[in-house]
Design an enzyme around this catalytic site. Structure first.
Site, PDB file in Angstrom:
ATOM      1  N   ILE A  10       1.105  -1.412   0.000  1.00 36.21           N
ATOM      2  CA  ILE A  10      -0.212   0.288  -0.353  1.00 36.21           C
ATOM      3  C   ILE A  10       1.100   1.393  -0.157  1.00 36.21           C
ATOM      4  O   ILE A  10       0.507   2.166  -0.469  1.00 36.21           O
ATOM      5  CB  ILE A  10      -1.766   0.120   1.491  1.00 36.21           C
ATOM      6  CG1 ILE A  10      -2.359   0.606   1.311  1.00 36.21           C
ATOM      7  CG2 ILE A  10      -0.978   0.375   2.686  1.00 36.21           C
ATOM      8  CD1 ILE A  10      -3.025   0.784   1.668  1.00 36.21           C
ATOM      9  N   GLY A  31       2.853  -4.762  11.515  1.00 35.83           N
ATOM     10  CA  GLY A  31       2.122  -4.655  10.010  1.00 35.83           C
ATOM     11  C   GLY A  31       2.092  -3.354   9.041  1.00 35.83           C
ATOM     12  O   GLY A  31       2.908  -2.703   8.790  1.00 35.83           O
ATOM     13  N   VAL A  32       1.187  -3.008   8.835  1.00 34.31           N
ATOM     14  CA  VAL A  32       0.629  -2.333   7.350  1.00 34.31           C
ATOM     15  C   VAL A  32       0.901  -0.711   8.710  1.00 34.31           C
ATOM     16  O   VAL A  32       1.744   0.025   7.562  1.00 34.31           O
ATOM     17  CB  VAL A  32       0.112  -1.607   6.878  1.00 34.31           C
ATOM     18  CG1 VAL A  32      -1.250  -1.729   7.891  1.00 34.31           C
ATOM     19  CG2 VAL A  32      -0.897  -1.262   5.436  1.00 34.31           C
ATOM     20  N   ASP A  33       0.854  -0.368   9.355  1.00 29.57           N
ATOM     21  CA  ASP A  33       1.010   0.879  10.362  1.00 29.57           C
ATOM     22  C   ASP A  33       2.490   1.001  10.133  1.00 29.57           C
ATOM     23  O   ASP A  33       2.899   2.057  10.402  1.00 29.57           O
ATOM     24  CB  ASP A  33       0.730   0.886  11.609  1.00 29.57           C
ATOM     25  CG  ASP A  33       0.210   2.065  12.693  1.00 29.57           C
ATOM     26  OD1 ASP A  33      -0.034   1.747  13.328  1.00 29.57           O
ATOM     27  OD2 ASP A  33       0.407   3.038  12.237  1.00 29.57           O
ATOM     28  N   SER A 116      -7.795  -4.490  10.318  1.00 30.21           N
ATOM     29  CA  SER A 116      -8.248  -5.787  11.242  1.00 30.21           C
ATOM     30  C   SER A 116      -7.762  -7.506  11.408  1.00 30.21           C
ATOM     31  O   SER A 116      -7.730  -8.367  12.076  1.00 30.21           O
ATOM     32  CB  SER A 116      -9.133  -5.796  11.333  1.00 30.21           C
ATOM     33  OG  SER A 116      -9.675  -4.791  12.639  1.00 30.21           O
ATOM     34  N   GLY A 118      -5.198  -8.669   9.919  1.00 32.46           N
ATOM     35  CA  GLY A 118      -3.015  -9.579  10.869  1.00 32.46           C
ATOM     36  C   GLY A 118      -3.499 -10.068  12.461  1.00 32.46           C
ATOM     37  O   GLY A 118      -4.148 -10.483  12.721  1.00 32.46           O
ATOM     38  N   VAL A 119      -2.336  -8.630  12.534  1.00 35.77           N
ATOM     39  CA  VAL A 119      -2.206  -8.540  14.270  1.00 35.77           C
ATOM     40  C   VAL A 119      -3.841  -8.523  14.579  1.00 35.77           C
ATOM     41  O   VAL A 119      -3.871  -9.943  15.821  1.00 35.77           O
ATOM     42  CB  VAL A 119      -1.585  -6.961  14.876  1.00 35.77           C
ATOM     43  CG1 VAL A 119      -1.994  -7.804  16.339  1.00 35.77           C
ATOM     44  CG2 VAL A 119      -0.003  -7.382  13.974  1.00 35.77           C
ATOM     45  N   TYR A 120      -4.910  -8.279  15.022  1.00 34.93           N
ATOM     46  CA  TYR A 120      -5.934  -8.048  15.103  1.00 34.93           C
ATOM     47  C   TYR A 120      -6.718  -9.388  15.191  1.00 34.93           C
ATOM     48  O   TYR A 120      -7.623  -9.053  15.916  1.00 34.93           O
ATOM     49  CB  TYR A 120      -6.438  -6.499  15.448  1.00 34.93           C
ATOM     50  CG  TYR A 120      -6.689  -5.293  15.783  1.00 34.93           C
ATOM     51  CD1 TYR A 120      -5.016  -5.233  17.158  1.00 34.93           C
ATOM     52  CD2 TYR A 120      -7.061  -3.958  15.833  1.00 34.93           C
ATOM     53  CE1 TYR A 120      -5.184  -4.022  17.084  1.00 34.93           C
ATOM     54  CE2 TYR A 120      -6.227  -3.066  16.074  1.00 34.93           C
ATOM     55  CZ  TYR A 120      -4.749  -3.277  17.278  1.00 34.93           C
ATOM     56  OH  TYR A 120      -4.561  -2.189  17.746  1.00 34.93           O
TER      57      TYR A 120
END
Ligand code: APR
Length: 379
Positions: A10, A31-33, A116, A118-120
């Protein structure tokens, strides 16, 4: 195509805004963050510090700094706790509030990760369903192009049952199209040629053309393929076909064409004319049709304004799905654009699977096509 599903990172997306799957502190993470903060540089974190966090289901906007986009929309997805704590509603809210923020910032293109998933820990197929349903719902009355960005195949899952059912449908049909040995295929082609190539007798050749102008098959605009002679029809030099058969014999090819004239008229009908006719017959507006086909307005108006427009096969099928055409009419619409459904193509078989099940949800079909590494329906 208003909703694209794409494989990408992304942080590479050249769009007006990318959405970040953040946490409530907005101070970065994994992750993406983590990827977005790394690519944007320290300026992003500095601005996030001024925002005072973000609640789950809400969205806040910052600049994009070194990223190739204009904005980053930070939203916080729900942590999956089994599905009984309002997770689905909160996830829906993430997409809705992010899309509203994008609209408020006059964004025309937006890219989402699978929030959400992934990690979540949100189950990937459920997360995908919420994403596609919420985004397509928004796009039904908004003009925007949205990308659902899938970073790795593992993070993309359609329902297991659906996946298995499509897989066996492909196996049944794909295999059948390939079980013929070369010899059998060759003899089939030979047989077909013999049964169709009619040598006109002297008498036929001299026979007067029907009263009206010679069938327009010979002067069919170059955009459409020369129509194949139909069983029982006779072709004479110049390609014009005579139809000694009553119109009823043509019905299988042209639906319930009441008369020969109507059957002939449908031969001449271009893809674009058939599309517009079907939209009217279904009592749909143009916008309802092209949105349901996941086609953007510009492409539709090109088709509408050019009777001989040559669409791509995915575009033709997208409209057939939007119009909920049964298989035979889908094949007819494809033929008018110079295509046919083939059991040698997984793409075609998957689309045929959904039509045979009466499932005309183009977004679900695209998810399945994506899961099987195929092109998507729409432009
Ligand atoms: N581009 C696109 N998608 C990506 C990228 C990337 N560069 N990196 C990861 N993803 C995908 C993951 O594969 C997953 O499908 O984004 C989806 C969301 O996964 P996470 O980033 O783990 O986000 P989420 O599940 O919402 O958890 C959020 O994780 O990173 C932390 O700070 C974040 O605490 C927050 C939590």
């Amino acid at each position: 195509m208003p909703l694209h599903i794409v494989r990408n990172d992304i942080t590479q997306m050249k769009v007006d805004a990318i959405v970040n799957a953040a946490n409530e502190t907005l101070l970065g993470g994994g992750g993406v963050d983590g990827a977005i903060h790394r690519a944007a540089g320290p300026g992003l974190l500095a601005e996030c510090r001024t925002l005072n966090g973000c609640r789950t289901g809400e969205a806040k906007v910052t600049g994009a700094y070194r990223l190739p986009c204009r904005y980053v929309i930070h939203t916080v997805g729900p942590i999956w706790r089994g599905g009984l704590f309002g997770e689905r509603q909160k996830l829906i809210s993430c997409y809705r509030t992010s899309l509203s923020a994008a609209e408020a910032h006059r964004c025309e293109t937006v890219a989402f990760p699978l929030i959400s998933s992934g990690v979540y820990g949100y189950p990937k197929d459920k997360a995908l369903r919420v994403a596609v349903d919420t985004i397509s719902d928004f796009l039904s009355d908004h003009e925007m192009t949205v990308y659902l960005v899938i970073f790795d195949k593992a993070s993309f899952q359609i329902g297991e049952r659906l996946f298995r059912s499509i897989e066996s449908y492909i196996d049944d049909h794909y295999a059948a199209a390939h079980e013929d040995s070369r010899e059998v295929q060759r003899s089939r082609i030979l047989q077909a040629e013999q049964s169709y190539s009619f040598k006109p007798t002297e008498e036929d050749a001299a026979a007067p053309f029907p009263k009206e102008k010679p069938s327009k098959i010979s002067d069919t605009p170059k955009a459409a393929p020369a129509a194949k002679p139909f069983p029982g029809s006779r072709t004479v030099a110049g390609g014009a076909a005579l139809f000694p058969e009553p119109a009823s014999a043509l019905a299988p090819h042209f639906g319930a064409a009441a008369s020969l004239e109507e059957a002939l008229r449908r031969i001449d009908e271009s893809f674009s004319e058939m599309l517009l006719r079907k939209i009217d017959e279904r009592g749909m507006t143009d916008a309802q049709c092209y949105k349901k086909a996941n086609i953007d307005r510009k492409l539709f108006s090109k088709i509408r304004n050019d009777r001989l427009y040559r669409p791509s096969k995915p575009t033709v099928l997208a409209f057939a799905i939007a119009l909920e055409l049964p298989l035979e009419e889908t094949k007819d619409m494809l033929m008018k654009a110079g295509f046919a459904l083939s059991h040698s193509s997984r793409f075609d078989i998957i689309v045929e699977y959904f039509i045979s099940k009466g499932n005309y949800n183009i977004f679900e079909i695209n998810e399945a096509l994506f899961a099987f590494d195929q092109n998507l329906l729409g432009a």
